[in-house]
Design a protein around this motif. Structure first.
Motif, PDB file in Angstrom:
ATOM      1  N   UNK A   1       0.764  -1.274  -0.029  1.00 45.64           N
ATOM      2  CA  UNK A   1      -0.107   0.014   0.002  1.00 45.64           C
ATOM      3  C   UNK A   1       0.885   1.099   0.100  1.00 45.64           C
ATOM      4  N   UNK A   2       1.918   1.170   0.720  1.00 50.60           N
ATOM      5  CA  UNK A   2       2.873   2.504   0.799  1.00 50.60           C
ATOM      6  C   UNK A   2       3.610   2.747  -0.478  1.00 50.60           C
ATOM      7  N   UNK A   3       4.155   1.600  -1.055  1.00 48.87           N
ATOM      8  CA  UNK A   3       4.722   1.771  -2.250  1.00 48.87           C
ATOM      9  C   UNK A   3       3.696   2.125  -3.454  1.00 48.87           C
ATOM     10  N   UNK A   4       2.519   1.732  -3.361  1.00 45.43           N
ATOM     11  CA  UNK A   4       1.601   1.844  -4.433  1.00 45.43           C
ATOM     12  C   UNK A   4       1.034   3.287  -4.379  1.00 45.43           C
ATOM     13  N   UNK A   5       0.936   3.838  -3.119  1.00 52.02           N
ATOM     14  CA  UNK A   5       0.372   5.080  -2.841  1.00 52.02           C
ATOM     15  C   UNK A   5       1.395   6.235  -3.399  1.00 52.02           C
ATOM     16  N   UNK A   6       2.828   5.861  -2.970  1.00 44.71           N
ATOM     17  CA  UNK A   6       3.837   6.884  -3.284  1.00 44.71           C
ATOM     18  C   UNK A   6       3.673   6.993  -4.833  1.00 44.71           C
ATOM     19  N   UNK A   7       3.867   5.761  -5.402  1.00 41.04           N
ATOM     20  CA  UNK A   7       4.095   5.584  -7.043  1.00 41.04           C
ATOM     21  C   UNK A   7       2.756   6.229  -7.689  1.00 41.04           C
ATOM     22  N   UNK A   8       1.456   6.187  -7.096  1.00 39.23           N
ATOM     23  CA  UNK A   8       0.440   6.647  -7.901  1.00 39.23           C
ATOM     24  C   UNK A   8       0.189   8.140  -7.722  1.00 39.23           C
ATOM     25  N   UNK A   9       0.706   8.432  -6.452  1.00 35.56           N
ATOM     26  CA  UNK A   9       0.241   9.900  -6.335  1.00 35.56           C
ATOM     27  C   UNK A   9       1.497  10.834  -6.824  1.00 35.56           C
ATOM     28  N   UNK A  10       2.725  10.607  -6.763  1.00 35.71           N
ATOM     29  CA  UNK A  10       3.800  11.457  -7.252  1.00 35.71           C
ATOM     30  C   UNK A  10       4.179  11.002  -8.770  1.00 35.71           C
ATOM     31  N   UNK A  11       4.005   9.847  -9.349  1.00 35.79           N
ATOM     32  CA  UNK A  11       4.220   9.652 -10.669  1.00 35.79           C
ATOM     33  C   UNK A  11       5.490   9.726 -11.035  1.00 35.79           C
ATOM     34  N   UNK A  12       5.822  10.151 -12.216  1.00 36.72           N
ATOM     35  CA  UNK A  12       7.103  10.792 -12.421  1.00 36.72           C
ATOM     36  C   UNK A  12       8.294   9.461 -12.388  1.00 36.72           C
ATOM     37  N   UNK A  13       9.480   9.819 -12.236  1.00 37.85           N
ATOM     38  CA  UNK A  13      10.447   8.929 -12.228  1.00 37.85           C
ATOM     39  C   UNK A  13      10.355   7.728 -11.226  1.00 37.85           C
ATOM     40  N   UNK A  14       9.917   7.938 -10.074  1.00 34.55           N
ATOM     41  CA  UNK A  14       9.743   7.216  -9.089  1.00 34.55           C
ATOM     42  C   UNK A  14       8.707   6.068  -9.442  1.00 34.55           C
ATOM     43  N   UNK A  15       7.564   6.414 -10.008  1.00 31.60           N
ATOM     44  CA  UNK A  15       6.667   5.606 -10.571  1.00 31.60           C
ATOM     45  C   UNK A  15       7.331   4.681 -11.678  1.00 31.60           C
ATOM     46  N   UNK A  16       7.939   5.249 -12.727  1.00 33.05           N
ATOM     47  CA  UNK A  16       8.517   4.513 -13.861  1.00 33.05           C
ATOM     48  C   UNK A  16       9.629   3.762 -13.107  1.00 33.05           C
ATOM     49  N   UNK A  17      10.306   3.940 -12.300  1.00 30.48           N
ATOM     50  CA  UNK A  17      11.399   2.930 -11.839  1.00 30.48           C
ATOM     51  C   UNK A  17      11.009   1.952 -11.116  1.00 30.48           C
TER      52      UNK A  17
END
Length: 342
Positions: free
Chosen positions: A158-174
């Motif tokens: 949940x933590x990783x999915x929340x950060x990736x979905x909210x911030x997007x960008x490079x973190x979501x891509x990686x």
């Protein structure tokens, strides 16, 4: 603390699903019984009254000399000699099943595995151990393992999915590229390789399975956050100057939890199935430990004893069906199209 109107509607919707509602009660009943397995199935008495004194062998170790015996070692309460010594000056209260998961019945009248009888209600395995006792203890280990793994892996996912979905960008891509590579590895084979190197045990298996199980909820949470980050209430929170963690965990996460909670019973089911598979293949719990996978292996190795295979099939099928029915009920209870249709 009073429940909100939405939560009350969800509970009412869950109760309307009779199959899920009764599955929950059946599962809770079985789980509570397994939590007190030492009281239900044990090779030691629950209570002993001897020579005016009170003893609790199920919780404390007593030497044989405490009951008039000759040896300083722990008393074997199934030994007829010890039973005569205690009966001469007192009495014993036994659990319903006089066997623990590792107790061997040396008084079998037929070669092990023995069929069901008044002494062994579900029969014994090929080592003479009571099958019902091993089933109770194995059920407890499987469910506790599945629940702990689900809670920890869900928190990480949940933590990783929340950060990736909210911030997007490079973190979501990686993170997405890493998950694609990591998810392409055959989990069961990797666990078998690691388990052959590391000494198998409850916590070591928990850690190994945690390496892969955290990804099950990342996609669901990420999709919810990708949708929610452009909604008006999130933009209003940003305009008010709220911090990113506050927006993620206080505003966006509650909406994402609807889909997450609906999937958790299925995650528990998958965790139990994986543990059973590892135990069946010999890469799970240490040898001699009670497990559902060991019962399946016993059934496979002893086709002449059908009660072993039948017990393994019915226990696993019942447990997985209960998880599935509960999951369906939770999914319907959190579906806004159903709770607000009236």
């Amino acid at each position: 603390m009073a429940l909100s109107s939405i939560m009350q509607r969800r509970i009412q919707q869950f109760r309307r699903n009779k199959r899920a509602y009764w599955s929950l009660w059946i599962f809770l009943s079985l789980f509570i019984v397994s939590l007190f397995a030492e009281v239900v199935a044990n090779d030691k008495p629950l209570l002993v009254h001897y020579a005016g004194g009170w003893y609790v062998p199920a919780m404390k170790t007593y030497p044989e000399t405490a009951f008039g015996g000759e040896f300083e070692t722990e008393a074997d309460y199934r030994d007829p000699v010890v039973q005569k010594l205690i009966d001469a000056k007192g009495w014993m209260v036994w659990p319903p099943i006089h066997y623990s998961y590792q107790t061997i019945n040396y008084n079998l009248t037929v070669p092990a595995p023995a069929p069901p009888s008044a002494e062994n209600w579900l029969g014994t395995d090929d080592q003479g151990r009571d099958l019902l006792a091993r089933l109770i203890y194995g059920f407890r280990i499987s469910v506790v393992f599945g629940l702990i793994l689900t809670v920890i892996s869900s928190a990480i996912g949940i933590t990783i999915g929340a950060i990736a979905g909210y911030r997007g960008g490079l973190f979501d891509l990686l993170s997405q590229r890493f998950m694609e590579i990591w998810d392409s590895m055959p989990m069961l084979y990797m666990l078998m390789i690691m388990a052959s190197v590391i000494t198998p045990g409850f916590f070591s298996l928990l850690g190994l399975m945690l390496l892969f199980s955290w990804m099950r909820l990342v996609g669901v949470v990420r999709a919810e956050f990708l949708k929610a980050r452009n909604l008006d209430y999130i933009r209003a929170a940003k305009a008010l100057g709220l911090s990113t963690p506050a927006i993620i965990f206080k505003h966006a996460l509650p909406n994402a939890m609807v889909a997450t909670v609906s999937m958790m019973p299925f995650v528990v089911s998958a965790s139990v199935t994986t543990l059973t598979s590892l135990d069946f293949l010999g890469f799970g719990m240490p040898p001699g430990s009670p497990s559902l996978g060991d019962i399946v292996l016993q059934g496979k190795n002893n086709l002449q004893a059908p009660w072993l295979g039948i017990t393994a099939f019915l226990s696993l099928a019942t447990m997985l069906c209960l998880f599935t029915f509960i999951g369906e009920g939770v999914r319907d209870a959190f579906d806004p199209r159903k709770i607000f249709r009236e």
